[in-house]
Scaffold this active site. Structure first.
Site, PDB file in Angstrom:
ATOM      1  N   GLY A  76      -3.515  -6.518   6.335  1.00 43.67           N
ATOM      2  CA  GLY A  76      -4.260  -5.294   6.031  1.00 43.67           C
ATOM      3  C   GLY A  76      -4.819  -4.687   7.297  1.00 43.67           C
ATOM      4  N   SER A  77      -5.898  -3.947   7.132  1.00 43.49           N
ATOM      5  CA  SER A  77      -6.459  -3.223   8.277  1.00 43.49           C
ATOM      6  C   SER A  77      -7.213  -4.174   9.211  1.00 43.49           C
ATOM      7  CB  SER A  77      -7.430  -2.151   7.777  1.00 43.49           C
ATOM      8  OG  SER A  77      -8.555  -2.778   7.204  1.00 43.49           O
ATOM      9  N   GLY A 128      -9.639  -7.382   8.466  1.00 47.48           N
ATOM     10  CA  GLY A 128      -9.352  -8.659   9.110  1.00 47.48           C
ATOM     11  C   GLY A 128     -10.546  -9.219   9.859  1.00 47.48           C
ATOM     12  N   GLU A 178      -2.521 -10.657   9.806  1.00 46.13           N
ATOM     13  CA  GLU A 178      -1.464  -9.704  10.183  1.00 46.13           C
ATOM     14  C   GLU A 178      -2.057  -8.324   9.939  1.00 46.13           C
ATOM     15  OE1 GLU A 178       1.184  -7.167  10.120  1.00 46.13           O
ATOM     16  OE2 GLU A 178       2.063  -8.115   8.344  1.00 46.13           O
ATOM     17  N   CYS A 214       3.298  -1.808   9.089  1.00 46.46           N
ATOM     18  CA  CYS A 214       2.533  -2.282  10.251  1.00 46.46           C
ATOM     19  C   CYS A 214       3.376  -2.097  11.500  1.00 46.46           C
ATOM     20  CB  CYS A 214       2.204  -3.758  10.111  1.00 46.46           C
ATOM     21  SG  CYS A 214       1.225  -4.080   8.685  1.00 46.46           S
TER      22      CYS A 214
HETATM   23  C1  UN1 Z   1       4.366  -4.930   7.371  1.00 52.32           C
HETATM   24  O1  UN1 Z   1       4.478  -3.732   7.598  1.00 52.32           O
HETATM   25  O2  UN1 Z   1       3.265  -5.421   7.026  1.00 52.32           O
HETATM   26  O3  UN1 Z   1       9.379  -5.789  10.312  1.00 52.32           O
HETATM   27  C2  UN1 Z   1       5.495  -5.882   7.391  1.00 52.32           C
HETATM   28  C3  UN1 Z   1       9.280  -5.048   9.335  1.00 52.32           C
HETATM   29  C4  UN1 Z   1       9.273  -5.685   7.972  1.00 52.32           C
HETATM   30  C5  UN1 Z   1       7.923  -6.215   7.651  1.00 52.32           C
HETATM   31  C6  UN1 Z   1       6.769  -5.296   7.898  1.00 52.32           C
HETATM   32  N1  UN1 Z   1      10.227  -6.761   7.957  1.00 52.32           N
HETATM   33  O4  UN1 Z   1       9.210  -3.838   9.428  1.00 52.32           O
END
Ligand code: UN1
Length: 510
Positions: free
Chosen positions: A238-239, A243, A260, A294
Protein backbone atom coordinates in the site's frame (compact mmCIF):
# COMPACT_ATOMS: atom_id res chain seq x y z
CA UNK A 1 -22.34 -10.88 -15.95
CA UNK A 2 -22.10 -14.64 -16.18
CA UNK A 3 -18.66 -14.64 -14.53
CA UNK A 4 -20.09 -13.29 -11.25
CA UNK A 5 -22.50 -16.20 -11.12
CA UNK A 6 -19.77 -18.72 -11.99
CA UNK A 7 -17.56 -17.37 -9.23
CA UNK A 8 -20.37 -17.52 -6.66
CA UNK A 9 -20.49 -13.77 -6.10
CA UNK A 10 -23.79 -12.71 -4.60
CA UNK A 11 -25.17 -9.23 -3.98
CA UNK A 12 -24.64 -9.32 -0.22
CA UNK A 13 -22.30 -11.73 1.43
CA UNK A 14 -20.20 -12.17 4.45
CA UNK A 15 -16.65 -11.61 3.31
CA UNK A 16 -15.21 -13.08 6.49
CA UNK A 17 -14.09 -16.65 6.44
CA UNK A 18 -11.92 -19.26 8.10
CA UNK A 19 -11.56 -21.16 4.84
CA UNK A 20 -14.70 -22.94 3.74
CA UNK A 21 -16.92 -21.41 6.41
CA UNK A 22 -18.14 -17.86 5.93
CA UNK A 23 -19.03 -16.10 9.18
CA UNK A 24 -21.91 -13.66 8.90
CA UNK A 25 -20.26 -10.43 10.00
CA UNK A 26 -21.98 -7.90 12.21
CA UNK A 27 -19.86 -4.97 11.08
CA UNK A 28 -20.29 -2.14 8.61
CA UNK A 29 -21.36 -2.96 5.06
CA UNK A 30 -18.65 -2.38 2.44
CA UNK A 31 -20.14 -1.69 -0.95
CA UNK A 32 -18.20 -2.60 -4.06
CA UNK A 33 -19.12 -0.59 -7.11
CA UNK A 34 -17.38 -1.06 -10.42
CA UNK A 35 -15.34 1.87 -11.71
CA UNK A 36 -16.11 0.49 -15.18
CA UNK A 37 -19.78 1.50 -15.23
CA UNK A 38 -20.61 2.58 -11.70
CA UNK A 39 -22.76 -0.52 -11.03
CA UNK A 40 -22.94 -1.78 -7.45
CA UNK A 41 -21.62 -5.32 -7.88
CA UNK A 42 -22.22 -6.41 -4.33
CA UNK A 43 -21.23 -5.84 -0.75
CA UNK A 44 -19.55 -7.57 2.16
CA UNK A 45 -19.66 -6.99 5.89
CA UNK A 46 -16.65 -5.75 7.75
CA UNK A 47 -15.23 -8.04 10.43
CA UNK A 48 -16.21 -6.67 13.82
CA UNK A 49 -14.12 -7.54 16.85
CA UNK A 50 -15.91 -10.77 17.71
CA UNK A 51 -15.77 -12.04 14.11
CA UNK A 52 -12.07 -11.20 14.04
CA UNK A 53 -11.48 -13.04 17.31
CA UNK A 54 -13.35 -16.13 16.09
CA UNK A 55 -11.23 -16.20 12.97
CA UNK A 56 -7.92 -15.74 14.78
CA UNK A 57 -8.79 -18.53 17.22
CA UNK A 58 -9.52 -20.86 14.30
CA UNK A 59 -6.26 -19.86 12.60
CA UNK A 60 -4.29 -20.57 15.77
CA UNK A 61 -5.72 -24.04 16.13
CA UNK A 62 -5.29 -24.78 12.40
CA UNK A 63 -1.60 -23.87 12.66
CA UNK A 64 -1.01 -26.57 15.27
CA UNK A 65 -2.10 -29.18 12.74
CA UNK A 66 -0.92 -27.64 9.47
CA UNK A 67 2.67 -27.22 10.65
CA UNK A 68 2.86 -30.99 11.03
CA UNK A 69 1.90 -31.71 7.43
CA UNK A 70 5.10 -32.45 5.50
CA UNK A 71 6.07 -29.50 3.34
CA UNK A 72 5.81 -31.44 0.04
CA UNK A 73 2.27 -32.44 1.00
CA UNK A 74 1.45 -28.79 1.62
CA UNK A 75 3.02 -28.13 -1.78
CA UNK A 76 0.67 -30.67 -3.35
CA UNK A 77 -2.29 -28.64 -2.02
CA UNK A 78 -0.82 -25.49 -3.56
CA UNK A 79 -0.34 -27.36 -6.84
CA UNK A 80 -4.06 -28.12 -6.87
CA UNK A 81 -4.82 -24.47 -6.14
CA UNK A 82 -2.77 -23.56 -9.22
CA UNK A 83 -4.90 -25.97 -11.25
CA UNK A 84 -8.13 -24.55 -9.81
CA UNK A 85 -6.93 -21.08 -10.77
CA UNK A 86 -6.17 -22.30 -14.28
CA UNK A 87 -9.74 -23.55 -14.52
CA UNK A 88 -11.09 -20.19 -13.32
CA UNK A 89 -8.60 -17.92 -15.05
CA UNK A 90 -11.12 -16.47 -17.46
CA UNK A 91 -13.83 -15.65 -14.90
CA UNK A 92 -11.49 -14.45 -12.18
CA UNK A 93 -9.59 -12.27 -14.66
CA UNK A 94 -12.92 -10.74 -15.68
CA UNK A 95 -13.89 -10.04 -12.08
CA UNK A 96 -10.50 -8.38 -11.43
CA UNK A 97 -11.04 -6.27 -14.52
CA UNK A 98 -14.61 -5.37 -13.57
CA UNK A 99 -14.11 -4.65 -9.88
CA UNK A 100 -10.69 -2.97 -10.18
CA UNK A 101 -10.83 -1.54 -13.71
CA UNK A 102 -7.62 -2.88 -15.29
CA UNK A 103 -7.71 -4.16 -18.87
CA UNK A 104 -8.87 -7.73 -19.36
CA UNK A 105 -5.42 -8.72 -20.64
CA UNK A 106 -3.98 -7.45 -17.36
CA UNK A 107 -6.77 -9.08 -15.35
CA UNK A 108 -5.86 -12.41 -16.90
CA UNK A 109 -2.18 -11.59 -16.44
CA UNK A 110 -2.80 -11.12 -12.76
CA UNK A 111 -4.41 -14.55 -12.43
CA UNK A 112 -1.50 -15.98 -14.44
CA UNK A 113 0.82 -14.47 -11.84
CA UNK A 114 -1.12 -16.41 -9.18
CA UNK A 115 -0.73 -19.63 -11.15
CA UNK A 116 2.98 -18.99 -11.60
CA UNK A 117 3.59 -18.43 -7.91
CA UNK A 118 1.71 -21.65 -7.12
CA UNK A 119 4.06 -23.53 -9.47
CA UNK A 120 7.04 -21.84 -7.84
CA UNK A 121 5.78 -22.71 -4.36
CA UNK A 122 5.25 -26.37 -5.26
CA UNK A 123 8.92 -26.73 -6.17
CA UNK A 124 9.91 -24.70 -3.16
CA UNK A 125 8.06 -27.08 -0.86
CA UNK A 126 10.89 -29.57 -1.49
CA UNK A 127 13.63 -26.96 -1.25
CA UNK A 128 13.29 -25.22 2.11
CA UNK A 129 16.98 -25.76 2.56
CA UNK A 130 19.07 -25.04 5.59
CA UNK A 131 22.87 -25.15 5.65
CA UNK A 132 25.13 -27.53 7.51
CA UNK A 133 28.28 -26.20 9.16
CA UNK A 134 31.47 -27.78 10.38
CA UNK A 135 31.69 -27.65 14.14
CA UNK A 136 34.94 -26.56 15.82
CA UNK A 137 34.44 -29.40 18.26
CA UNK A 138 35.05 -33.10 17.51
CA UNK A 139 32.02 -35.41 17.30
CA UNK A 140 29.71 -32.42 16.97
CA UNK A 141 27.41 -31.60 14.12
CA UNK A 142 25.89 -28.20 13.32
CA UNK A 143 23.09 -27.37 11.00
CA UNK A 144 20.21 -24.99 10.63
CA UNK A 145 16.59 -25.63 9.87
CA UNK A 146 13.61 -23.49 9.07
CA UNK A 147 10.32 -23.65 10.94
CA UNK A 148 7.06 -21.86 10.23
CA UNK A 149 6.16 -18.67 12.09
CA UNK A 150 2.43 -19.12 12.75
CA UNK A 151 -0.22 -16.73 11.48
CA UNK A 152 0.88 -14.51 8.60
CA UNK A 153 -1.20 -11.35 8.14
CA UNK A 154 -1.57 -10.21 4.54
CA UNK A 155 -2.82 -6.70 3.80
CA UNK A 156 -3.23 -6.13 0.08
CA UNK A 157 -4.03 -3.15 -2.12
CA UNK A 158 -6.77 -2.58 -4.70
CA UNK A 159 -4.41 -2.42 -7.68
CA UNK A 160 -3.46 -6.09 -7.55
CA UNK A 161 -6.51 -7.42 -5.76
CA UNK A 162 -5.55 -11.10 -6.06
CA UNK A 163 -1.94 -11.62 -7.24
CA UNK A 164 -0.09 -9.99 -4.36
CA UNK A 165 -2.10 -12.02 -1.87
CA UNK A 166 -1.07 -15.19 -3.72
CA UNK A 167 2.64 -14.30 -3.64
CA UNK A 168 2.34 -14.24 0.12
CA UNK A 169 -0.08 -17.05 0.78
CA UNK A 170 1.43 -19.65 -1.58
CA UNK A 171 4.83 -19.23 0.08
CA UNK A 172 3.43 -18.89 3.59
CA UNK A 173 1.49 -22.15 3.24
CA UNK A 174 4.28 -24.33 1.88
CA UNK A 175 6.40 -22.96 4.73
CA UNK A 176 3.75 -24.27 7.15
CA UNK A 177 2.06 -21.02 8.14
CA UNK A 178 -1.60 -20.14 8.16
CA UNK A 179 -2.75 -16.84 6.67
CA UNK A 180 -5.24 -14.11 7.42
CA UNK A 181 -5.97 -11.78 4.50
CA UNK A 182 -7.33 -8.29 4.72
CA UNK A 183 -7.95 -7.21 1.12
CA UNK A 184 -8.49 -3.62 0.08
CA UNK A 185 -11.95 -2.37 0.97
CA UNK A 186 -12.16 -1.19 -2.66
CA UNK A 187 -11.95 -4.73 -4.09
CA UNK A 188 -13.54 -7.11 -1.55
CA UNK A 189 -15.36 -9.31 -4.07
CA UNK A 190 -12.18 -10.48 -5.76
CA UNK A 191 -11.05 -11.83 -2.39
CA UNK A 192 -14.36 -13.64 -1.85
CA UNK A 193 -14.07 -15.28 -5.28
CA UNK A 194 -10.50 -16.42 -4.52
CA UNK A 195 -11.58 -17.68 -1.10
CA UNK A 196 -14.24 -19.86 -2.71
CA UNK A 197 -11.83 -21.29 -5.28
CA UNK A 198 -9.28 -22.18 -2.59
CA UNK A 199 -12.00 -23.60 -0.33
CA UNK A 200 -12.94 -26.26 -2.90
CA UNK A 201 -9.34 -27.50 -2.95
CA UNK A 202 -8.92 -27.35 0.82
CA UNK A 203 -12.17 -29.20 1.48
CA UNK A 204 -11.33 -31.96 -0.97
CA UNK A 205 -8.00 -32.51 0.78
CA UNK A 206 -9.12 -32.18 4.38
CA UNK A 207 -7.01 -29.08 5.04
CA UNK A 208 -7.85 -27.81 8.53
CA UNK A 209 -10.35 -24.97 8.71
CA UNK A 210 -8.37 -21.82 9.55
CA UNK A 211 -5.38 -22.20 7.21
CA UNK A 212 -6.81 -19.65 4.80
CA UNK A 213 -8.64 -16.84 6.60
CA UNK A 214 -10.24 -13.73 5.20
CA UNK A 215 -11.28 -10.59 7.05
CA UNK A 216 -12.89 -7.57 5.44
CA UNK A 217 -12.48 -4.04 6.55
CA UNK A 218 -10.64 -0.78 6.35
CA UNK A 219 -8.06 0.92 8.47
CA UNK A 220 -9.46 -0.30 11.79
CA UNK A 221 -9.10 -3.97 10.84
CA UNK A 222 -5.60 -3.25 9.50
CA UNK A 223 -4.70 -1.72 12.84
CA UNK A 224 -6.08 -4.70 14.70
CA UNK A 225 -3.78 -6.96 12.68
CA UNK A 226 -0.74 -4.74 13.14
CA UNK A 227 -1.12 -4.66 16.94
CA UNK A 228 -1.96 -8.35 17.28
CA UNK A 229 0.89 -10.26 18.95
CA UNK A 230 -0.65 -13.52 17.71
CA UNK A 231 0.42 -12.49 14.19
CA UNK A 232 4.24 -12.73 14.06
CA UNK A 233 4.54 -11.49 10.47
CA UNK A 234 2.52 -8.85 8.63
CA UNK A 235 3.08 -8.48 4.90
CA UNK A 236 1.53 -5.26 3.67
CA UNK A 237 1.19 -3.57 0.30
CA UNK A 238 0.00 0.00 0.00
CA UNK A 239 1.00 3.60 0.48
CA UNK A 240 4.15 4.73 2.24
CA UNK A 241 1.99 6.54 4.78
CA UNK A 242 0.18 3.30 5.65
CA UNK A 243 3.48 1.37 5.72
CA UNK A 244 5.11 3.76 8.16
CA UNK A 245 2.20 3.48 10.60
CA UNK A 246 2.03 -0.28 10.25
CA UNK A 247 5.81 -0.73 10.66
CA UNK A 248 5.73 1.37 13.83
CA UNK A 249 2.90 -0.70 15.31
CA UNK A 250 4.37 -4.09 14.37
CA UNK A 251 7.88 -2.95 15.32
CA UNK A 252 6.70 -1.80 18.74
CA UNK A 253 5.81 -5.41 19.52
CA UNK A 254 8.95 -6.70 17.75
CA UNK A 255 6.94 -8.43 15.09
CA UNK A 256 8.19 -8.86 11.54
CA UNK A 257 7.02 -7.02 8.45
CA UNK A 258 7.34 -7.34 4.71
CA UNK A 259 6.52 -3.95 3.22
CA UNK A 260 5.83 -3.22 -0.43
CA UNK A 261 5.00 0.48 -0.59
CA UNK A 262 5.21 3.33 -3.05
CA UNK A 263 7.31 3.51 -6.17
CA UNK A 264 8.38 6.43 -8.36
CA UNK A 265 9.90 4.48 -11.16
CA UNK A 266 12.02 5.94 -13.92
CA UNK A 267 13.35 4.79 -17.26
CA UNK A 268 16.59 6.26 -18.58
CA UNK A 269 16.53 6.44 -22.37
CA UNK A 270 20.08 6.70 -23.62
CA UNK A 271 21.33 8.02 -26.93
CA UNK A 272 22.26 4.37 -27.55
CA UNK A 273 18.68 3.12 -27.08
CA UNK A 274 16.59 1.19 -29.55
CA UNK A 275 13.85 3.82 -29.47
CA UNK A 276 11.07 1.60 -30.85
CA UNK A 277 11.66 -0.90 -28.08
CA UNK A 278 11.82 1.91 -25.56
CA UNK A 279 8.47 3.20 -26.70
CA UNK A 280 6.53 0.00 -26.03
CA UNK A 281 8.11 -0.48 -22.59
CA UNK A 282 7.57 3.11 -21.53
CA UNK A 283 4.01 3.50 -22.77
CA UNK A 284 2.87 0.18 -21.29
CA UNK A 285 4.67 1.05 -18.06
CA UNK A 286 3.01 4.46 -17.87
CA UNK A 287 -0.56 3.67 -18.92
CA UNK A 288 -0.91 -0.03 -17.97
CA UNK A 289 -3.36 -0.49 -15.07
CA UNK A 290 -4.08 3.22 -15.72
CA UNK A 291 -0.83 4.09 -13.97
CA UNK A 292 -1.92 2.37 -10.76
CA UNK A 293 0.87 -0.19 -10.40
CA UNK A 294 3.55 0.26 -7.77
CA UNK A 295 5.87 -0.41 -10.70
CA UNK A 296 4.23 2.05 -13.13
CA UNK A 297 6.64 4.21 -15.09
CA UNK A 298 6.27 7.74 -13.78
CA UNK A 299 9.43 9.41 -15.09
CA UNK A 300 11.41 9.27 -18.31
CA UNK A 301 14.95 10.62 -18.20
CA UNK A 302 15.87 11.08 -21.84
CA UNK A 303 19.24 11.90 -23.38
CA UNK A 304 19.15 15.37 -24.89
CA UNK A 305 20.26 14.12 -28.32
CA UNK A 306 17.19 11.86 -28.74
CA UNK A 307 14.82 13.92 -26.61
CA UNK A 308 12.82 15.63 -29.38
CA UNK A 309 12.64 12.47 -31.47
CA UNK A 310 11.38 10.37 -28.56
CA UNK A 311 8.98 13.07 -27.44
CA UNK A 312 7.35 13.02 -30.88
CA UNK A 313 7.11 9.24 -30.79
CA UNK A 314 5.41 9.47 -27.41
CA UNK A 315 2.90 12.04 -28.62
CA UNK A 316 1.86 9.87 -31.56
CA UNK A 317 1.75 6.73 -29.39
CA UNK A 318 -0.52 8.43 -26.85
CA UNK A 319 -2.89 9.40 -29.68
CA UNK A 320 -3.37 5.70 -30.40
CA UNK A 321 -4.27 4.69 -26.84
CA UNK A 322 -7.87 3.54 -26.58
CA UNK A 323 -9.55 4.29 -23.29
CA UNK A 324 -12.79 2.64 -22.29
CA UNK A 325 -14.48 -0.46 -20.89
CA UNK A 326 -11.52 -2.65 -19.83
CA UNK A 327 -13.51 -5.80 -20.57
CA UNK A 328 -13.52 -4.80 -24.23
CA UNK A 329 -10.28 -6.22 -25.64
CA UNK A 330 -9.95 -3.29 -28.04
CA UNK A 331 -9.22 -0.89 -25.16
CA UNK A 332 -5.76 -0.41 -23.67
CA UNK A 333 -6.73 1.57 -20.60
CA UNK A 334 -9.69 1.35 -18.24
CA UNK A 335 -10.86 3.66 -15.48
CA UNK A 336 -9.13 4.77 -12.30
CA UNK A 337 -10.34 2.96 -9.19
CA UNK A 338 -12.70 5.72 -7.98
CA UNK A 339 -13.49 9.43 -8.08
CA UNK A 340 -11.09 10.15 -5.26
CA UNK A 341 -8.30 8.83 -7.51
CA UNK A 342 -9.58 11.11 -10.27
CA UNK A 343 -9.33 14.07 -7.87
CA UNK A 344 -5.75 13.14 -7.05
CA UNK A 345 -4.95 12.92 -10.77
CA UNK A 346 -6.41 16.39 -11.37
CA UNK A 347 -4.62 17.85 -8.39
CA UNK A 348 -1.25 16.44 -9.54
CA UNK A 349 -1.78 17.98 -12.98
CA UNK A 350 -2.55 21.34 -11.35
CA UNK A 351 0.52 21.15 -9.14
CA UNK A 352 2.68 20.21 -12.10
CA UNK A 353 1.42 23.16 -14.12
CA UNK A 354 1.81 25.52 -11.18
CA UNK A 355 5.49 24.68 -10.88
CA UNK A 356 6.10 25.19 -14.60
CA UNK A 357 5.43 21.70 -16.06
CA UNK A 358 4.38 21.81 -19.71
CA UNK A 359 1.92 19.16 -20.91
CA UNK A 360 2.67 17.74 -24.35
CA UNK A 361 -0.30 15.36 -24.01
CA UNK A 362 -3.00 17.09 -21.99
CA UNK A 363 -4.82 15.29 -19.21
CA UNK A 364 -8.57 15.47 -18.70
CA UNK A 365 -11.49 13.55 -17.27
CA UNK A 366 -13.36 11.83 -20.09
CA UNK A 367 -17.06 12.44 -20.49
CA UNK A 368 -19.84 11.04 -22.63
CA UNK A 369 -21.07 7.60 -23.57
CA UNK A 370 -19.16 4.81 -21.86
CA UNK A 371 -17.54 7.20 -19.38
CA UNK A 372 -20.54 7.72 -17.08
CA UNK A 373 -18.76 6.33 -14.00
CA UNK A 374 -16.63 9.49 -14.01
CA UNK A 375 -13.46 7.45 -13.45
CA UNK A 376 -11.95 7.52 -16.95
CA UNK A 377 -9.06 9.89 -17.52
CA UNK A 378 -6.75 10.72 -20.39
CA UNK A 379 -3.21 9.43 -19.84
CA UNK A 380 -0.98 12.49 -20.12
CA UNK A 381 2.66 13.50 -20.48
CA UNK A 382 4.38 16.58 -19.06
CA UNK A 383 7.82 18.09 -19.62
CA UNK A 384 9.32 18.85 -16.23
CA UNK A 385 12.54 19.41 -14.36
CA UNK A 386 13.47 16.70 -11.86
CA UNK A 387 13.37 19.00 -8.84
CA UNK A 388 9.65 19.86 -9.10
CA UNK A 389 7.92 18.66 -5.91
CA UNK A 390 5.16 16.77 -7.75
CA UNK A 391 7.80 14.73 -9.62
CA UNK A 392 9.08 13.46 -6.27
CA UNK A 393 5.62 12.26 -5.37
CA UNK A 394 3.86 9.03 -6.37
CA UNK A 395 0.47 9.85 -7.90
CA UNK A 396 -1.46 6.66 -8.65
CA UNK A 397 -2.61 7.78 -12.11
CA UNK A 398 -1.37 7.77 -15.72
CA UNK A 399 0.76 10.92 -15.58
CA UNK A 400 4.19 10.61 -17.16
CA UNK A 401 6.91 13.19 -16.47
CA UNK A 402 9.69 13.55 -19.01
CA UNK A 403 13.01 15.33 -18.54
CA UNK A 404 16.40 15.70 -20.23
CA UNK A 405 19.91 14.65 -19.30
CA UNK A 406 23.39 15.05 -20.77
CA UNK A 407 25.70 12.61 -18.91
CA UNK A 408 24.79 9.11 -17.66
CA UNK A 409 25.95 9.93 -14.12
CA UNK A 410 23.52 12.84 -14.11
CA UNK A 411 20.68 10.56 -15.32
CA UNK A 412 21.42 8.04 -12.57
CA UNK A 413 21.52 10.82 -9.97
CA UNK A 414 18.10 12.06 -11.15
CA UNK A 415 16.73 8.52 -11.13
CA UNK A 416 17.89 8.03 -7.54
CA UNK A 417 16.89 11.47 -6.25
CA UNK A 418 13.38 10.51 -5.12
CA UNK A 419 12.29 9.10 -1.75
CA UNK A 420 11.06 5.82 -3.26
CA UNK A 421 13.20 2.93 -4.54
CA UNK A 422 11.13 0.22 -6.19
CA UNK A 423 11.79 -0.22 -9.90
CA UNK A 424 14.05 1.34 -12.53
CA UNK A 425 15.26 0.71 -16.05
CA UNK A 426 17.72 1.82 -18.67
CA UNK A 427 17.19 1.43 -22.39
CA UNK A 428 20.58 1.17 -24.06
CA UNK A 429 22.52 -1.08 -26.39
CA UNK A 430 25.77 0.14 -24.82
CA UNK A 431 27.29 -2.46 -22.49
CA UNK A 432 29.18 0.05 -20.35
CA UNK A 433 26.09 2.12 -19.77
CA UNK A 434 24.02 -0.92 -18.83
CA UNK A 435 26.61 -2.23 -16.40
CA UNK A 436 27.15 1.21 -14.87
CA UNK A 437 23.42 1.45 -14.25
CA UNK A 438 23.36 -1.99 -12.59
CA UNK A 439 26.59 -1.46 -10.65
CA UNK A 440 27.22 -0.15 -7.18
CA UNK A 441 27.11 3.47 -8.39
CA UNK A 442 23.97 2.83 -10.39
CA UNK A 443 20.28 2.46 -9.59
CA UNK A 444 19.39 2.36 -5.89
CA UNK A 445 16.16 0.43 -6.52
CA UNK A 446 15.14 -3.12 -5.62
CA UNK A 447 14.51 -3.76 -9.31
CA UNK A 448 16.85 -2.54 -12.06
CA UNK A 449 16.18 -3.59 -15.65
CA UNK A 450 17.93 -3.23 -18.97
CA UNK A 451 15.94 -2.89 -22.19
CA UNK A 452 12.60 -3.60 -20.58
CA UNK A 453 10.28 -1.27 -18.69
CA UNK A 454 9.78 -0.84 -14.96
CA UNK A 455 6.58 -2.87 -14.59
CA UNK A 456 5.69 -6.46 -15.25
CA UNK A 457 8.19 -8.26 -13.03
CA UNK A 458 8.16 -12.05 -13.16
CA UNK A 459 7.39 -13.96 -9.96
CA UNK A 460 10.72 -15.83 -9.98
CA UNK A 461 12.70 -12.82 -8.79
CA UNK A 462 12.45 -11.27 -5.34
CA UNK A 463 10.03 -8.36 -5.65
CA UNK A 464 10.32 -5.19 -3.59
CA UNK A 465 12.31 -2.03 -3.14
CA UNK A 466 14.40 0.22 -0.96
CA UNK A 467 13.97 3.54 0.87
CA UNK A 468 10.31 4.53 1.23
CA UNK A 469 9.28 1.44 -0.72
CA UNK A 470 9.83 -0.35 2.58
CA UNK A 471 12.63 -2.88 2.01
CA UNK A 472 10.47 -6.01 1.84
CA UNK A 473 10.91 -8.80 -0.67
CA UNK A 474 8.11 -11.05 -1.87
CA UNK A 475 7.57 -13.91 -4.32
CA UNK A 476 10.67 -15.49 -5.90
CA UNK A 477 14.33 -16.13 -5.09
CA UNK A 478 14.80 -16.74 -1.35
CA UNK A 479 11.95 -14.47 -0.21
CA UNK A 480 10.46 -17.53 1.51
CA UNK A 481 12.96 -17.10 4.35
CA UNK A 482 10.96 -14.12 5.63
CA UNK A 483 8.04 -16.48 6.28
CA UNK A 484 10.05 -18.82 8.51
CA UNK A 485 12.17 -18.76 11.63
CA UNK A 486 15.71 -20.05 11.47
CA UNK A 487 16.95 -22.46 14.11
CA UNK A 488 20.61 -23.31 14.56
CA UNK A 489 21.18 -26.78 15.95
CA UNK A 490 24.37 -28.19 17.48
CA UNK A 491 24.41 -31.89 18.25
CA UNK A 492 27.07 -33.63 20.30
CA UNK A 493 27.22 -37.33 19.42
CA UNK A 494 30.44 -38.06 21.35
CA UNK A 495 31.17 -39.00 24.95
CA UNK A 496 32.89 -35.75 25.98
CA UNK A 497 31.48 -32.29 26.48
CA UNK A 498 34.09 -29.88 25.10
CA UNK A 499 33.10 -26.21 25.32
CA UNK A 500 33.25 -23.86 22.38
CA UNK A 501 36.12 -21.37 22.16
CA UNK A 502 38.29 -23.92 24.01
CA UNK A 503 37.01 -22.82 27.41
CA UNK A 504 38.08 -25.13 30.23
CA UNK A 505 35.52 -25.81 32.89
CA UNK A 506 35.81 -28.77 35.24
CA UNK A 507 34.11 -29.77 38.45
CA UNK A 508 36.79 -31.31 40.73
CA UNK A 509 37.15 -35.10 40.30
CA UNK A 510 34.00 -35.51 38.22
C1 UN1 B 1 2.14 -3.82 -7.56
O1 UN1 B 1 1.91 -2.89 -8.32
O2 UN1 B 1 1.88 -3.74 -6.34
O3 UN1 B 1 5.78 -6.02 -11.62
C2 UN1 B 1 2.66 -5.14 -7.99
C3 UN1 B 1 4.59 -5.79 -11.82
C4 UN1 B 1 3.58 -6.79 -11.32
C5 UN1 B 1 3.32 -6.59 -9.87
C6 UN1 B 1 3.06 -5.18 -9.43
N1 UN1 B 1 4.09 -8.11 -11.54
O4 UN1 B 1 4.21 -4.80 -12.42
Amino acid sequence: MQFLHELGIEKLQSGNSTGSVFIPGKGRELISSSPVDGTVIGSVTEADESTYETIIAQAQSAFLQWRNWPAPRRGEIVRQIGDALRAHKDQLGRLVSYEMGKSLQEGWGEVQEMIDICDFAVGLSRQLYGLTMHSERPTHRMYEQWHPLGIVGIISAFNFPVAVWSWNSALAWVCGNVTIWKPSEKTPLCSVAVQKIVATVFEKNGVPEGVNCLVQGGREVGERISHDTRIPLVSATGSTRMGKELAAAVGARLGKTILELGGNNAVIISQHADLSMALIGCVFGAVGTAGQRCTSTRRLIIHESVYEQFKNKLISAYQQIKIGDPLDAANHVGPLIDRQAVEQYLSAIEQCKASGGKFIVEGKVLEGTGYESGCYVQPCVAEVTPDMPIVQHETFAPILYIMKYRELEEAIAIQNAVPQGLSSAIITLHLREAETFLGVNGSDCGIANVNIGTSGAEIGGAFGGEKETGGGRESGSDSWKAYMRRQTNTINWGSQLPLAQGIQFSLGDE
